[in-house]
Write a protein that holds these residues in place. Structure first.
Motif, short mmCIF file in Angstrom:
data_model
loop_
_atom_site.label_atom_id
_atom_site.label_comp_id
_atom_site.label_asym_id
_atom_site.label_seq_id
_atom_site.Cartn_x
_atom_site.Cartn_y
_atom_site.Cartn_z
N UNK B 202 0.79 -1.24 0.00
CA UNK B 202 0.00 0.00 0.00
C UNK B 202 0.83 1.29 0.00
N UNK B 203 2.15 1.20 0.22
CA UNK B 203 2.94 2.44 0.31
C UNK B 203 3.88 2.65 -0.86
N UNK B 204 4.34 1.56 -1.46
CA UNK B 204 5.42 1.72 -2.44
C UNK B 204 4.88 1.77 -3.87
N UNK B 285 4.10 4.09 -13.58
CA UNK B 285 4.22 3.87 -12.14
C UNK B 285 2.85 3.91 -11.50
N UNK B 286 2.58 2.96 -10.62
CA UNK B 286 1.29 2.97 -9.92
C UNK B 286 1.47 2.70 -8.44
N UNK B 287 0.46 3.15 -7.69
CA UNK B 287 0.40 2.86 -6.26
C UNK B 287 -0.99 2.30 -5.95
N UNK B 288 -1.04 1.41 -4.99
CA UNK B 288 -2.34 0.87 -4.58
C UNK B 288 -2.85 1.61 -3.36
N UNK B 289 -4.15 1.84 -3.35
CA UNK B 289 -4.77 2.52 -2.21
C UNK B 289 -5.93 1.67 -1.71
N UNK B 290 -5.97 1.42 -0.42
CA UNK B 290 -7.02 0.56 0.12
C UNK B 290 -8.35 1.29 0.24
#
Lengths: 224, 314
Positions: B202-204, B285-290
């Motif tokens: 969730x952070x990287x 580039x992507x990031x995951x968000x809960x």
């Protein structure tokens, strides 16, 4: 009978029937699967039964997790004796050019190929589920002596018709596909036929399967 | 009947016919397939006066070069696409989200998608296609759908069985936006991963790998450590599931995915973000968000409403 229902993402229900893999548990999964199928519920757009789980996918425009959960909890589940089951015979040729991993199995399992084939061809298998690639059957259960792990490095291309073993299961590759199962032979039989829309799979969950050894000549002259 | 057709002078990288896909076949091993970017698919049809679920040509990265023979026909292209309309050797720069007329001998040269993956070509009328399980969508893995389940190839002809005449030109003002945050709901095996692994997820930042296609999107980035088991008993998969195999690199299941898998599921991409997810090119580039289930449901309602609004503007 379902141990726990949770959500898998926002558009699917994850029905957990436990962690064990055996016919009794799988039979419950199949009964739920067939019962939901029979109800023809608007908004449900896919069902995926597996060894001990059932995933119910739905169209978020029409339904949501809570509404589908209620429907499944109040479902009329069909009885065991109403489950259809066929016995299917699959011819398999174990000529050297097909039995790609028999040597590896002999070494890993420390038994001769004759013994491996004897046990394999005398077994009546049970189809737990179909999928991964179209029509691929997951068949159990192999005796403990025949249980081997997957290849360390999966093949990029497993030939169509290959019959493979891994752990307690056997399968048939319905298409050329990447895969890591131990290949012991090849069947000329058509396991998946997309031109038969009503019944494309030769083997369906709940069916029993026996394999019959054929010679190279029989393989080459095979006619359904 | 087949006097109207396209000749494929260059097929492009992955050119297929797609519609809304086929449902209720997971249990025999057949995924939905269908247009990857559902919003752009529906808009393309509306721009040429079709039902929104009519078959279209989907292309990825470099698209096809098509030469047209027959009566005048309206076409449109949606997505973020650079293309040229060639009439008597005159090149006209094409604009997405507006219909245009093709006449006998004209060409459409779909050069590339810009910073996105998929684009759509719709015609005002019907392609002459075979259907399997009520869908023409080509699934090249199982050879299901129209064109014998194979991608469109060089030199082949695509026949048009019906042309809708008397259509006014249509246009939509729309710009595709890119997302960097992919919203996900925790997966059923979220607790298979170490605290550090969960935090990394969730952070990287992750990078979309070149090994991505209609079946799945592989990601590179910091490894996500599994502390329980790198395999699960094989079970069903759905679109958007993020599996983490033993090597610790996530794979997101896309429209042509295998229906059963044995890797732990760390998360599932919410339905509202799927259309934008599939448009991410390798290197993005992507990031995951809960997000929680209830938020995901609301976000989908909003997304769907926005799509319907766009369609109703046409």
């Amino acid at each position: 009978m379902i141990k726990n229902i949770s959500n898998l993402g926002d558009a699917a229900l994850y029905c957990d029937f436990g962690t064990e893999v055996n016919k009794e548990v799988n039979n419950k999964v199949i009964r739920y699967f067939k019962s939901i199928q029979k109800e023809n519920i608007d908004g449900i757009n896919n069902l995926t039964p597996s060894y001990n789980k059932l995933i119910v996918s739905f169209d978020l425009r029409k339904k949501n997790f809570q509404t589908i959960k209620k429907l499944i909890e109040n479902l009329n589940v069909i009885n065991d004796d109403k489950l259809e089951s066929n016995n299917i015979k699959i011819p398999v040729c174990c000529d050297e050019k097909f039995s790609l991993d028999i040597k590896r199995l002999e070494e890993k399992l420390k038994i001769t190929r004759n013994k491996i084939y004897e046990k394999f061809f005398n077994k009546e298998f049970f189809c737990y589920m179909t999928g991964f690639i179209a029509g691929m059957p997951f068949l159990g259960d192999l005796e403990t002596e025949l249980r081997a792990k997957r290849l360390e490095t999966p093949r990029v291309k497993v030939p169509k018709g290959s019959v493979g073993l891994t752990e307690q299961f056997a399968n048939v590759y319905t298409f050329e596909s990447p895969g890591g199962w131990n290949i012991i032979g090849n069947t000329p039989s058509v396991i998946f036929d997309s031109s038969k829309e009503n019944n494309p799979n030769l083997i369906n969950p709940g069916d029993t399967v026996t394999f019959e050894q054929i010679t190279k000549d029989q393989y080459n002259n095979y006619n359904e | 009947m087949n006097k109207n057709y396209f000749e494929i002078k260059r097929a492009g990288i992955n050119t297929t016919f797609q519609d809304q896909g086929r449902s209720n076949l997971y249990h025999i091993g057949i995924p939905f397939s269908g247009a990857m970017d559902n919003r752009n698919f529906q808009i393309s049809n509306k721009l040429v006066g079709n039902e929104t679920n009519s078959p279209v040509i989907e292309f990825a990265y470099q698209g096809p070069l098509l030469k047209y023979f027959g009566d005048d026909i309206k076409c449109t292209i949606t997505g973020d696409v650079k293309f040229i309309i060639r009439k008597n050797d005159n090149d006209i720069e094409g604009n997405c989200y507006q219909s245009f007329t093709l006449g006998n001998g004209d060409e459409i040269d779909i050069i590339s998608t810009n910073k996105s993956v998929y684009g759509y070509l719709a015609i005002s009328g019907e392609f002459n296609l075979e259907y399997q399980w009520s869908s023409c969508s080509i699934n090249t893995k199982a050879n299901i759908g129209s064109n014998n389940g194979k991608r469109i190839e060089d030199t082949q002809k695509i026949y048009i069985s019906k042309i809708n005449k008397d259509l006014n030109d249509k246009k939509l003002n729309y710009i595709n936006t890119k997302i960097e945050k992919i919203r996900v709901i925790k997966g059923t095996n979220f607790n298979y991963f170490s605290e550090e692994g969960k935090n990394i997820f969730f952070d990287k930042e992750f990078v979309v790998s070149k090994l991505s296609d209609r079946m799945g999107m592989r990601l590179d980035g910091p490894k996500i450590e599994n502390i329980v088991d790198t395999n699960i008993k094989s079970e069903g998969l759905i679109k958007g599931v993020i599996q983490v195999p033993a090597d610790g690199n996530p794979i997101i299941m896309l429209s042509d995915h295998g229906t059963i898998g044995g890797y732990p599921k760390i998360g599932v991409v919410i339905t509202a973000d799927y259309d934008k997810l599939v448009q991410l090119t390798p290197g993005s580039k992507i990031k995951f968000q809960e997000v929680e289930l209830s938020s995901a449901e609301t976000l989908f309602k909003l997304y769907d409403l926005e799509t319907q609004n766009l369609i109703s503007q046409i």
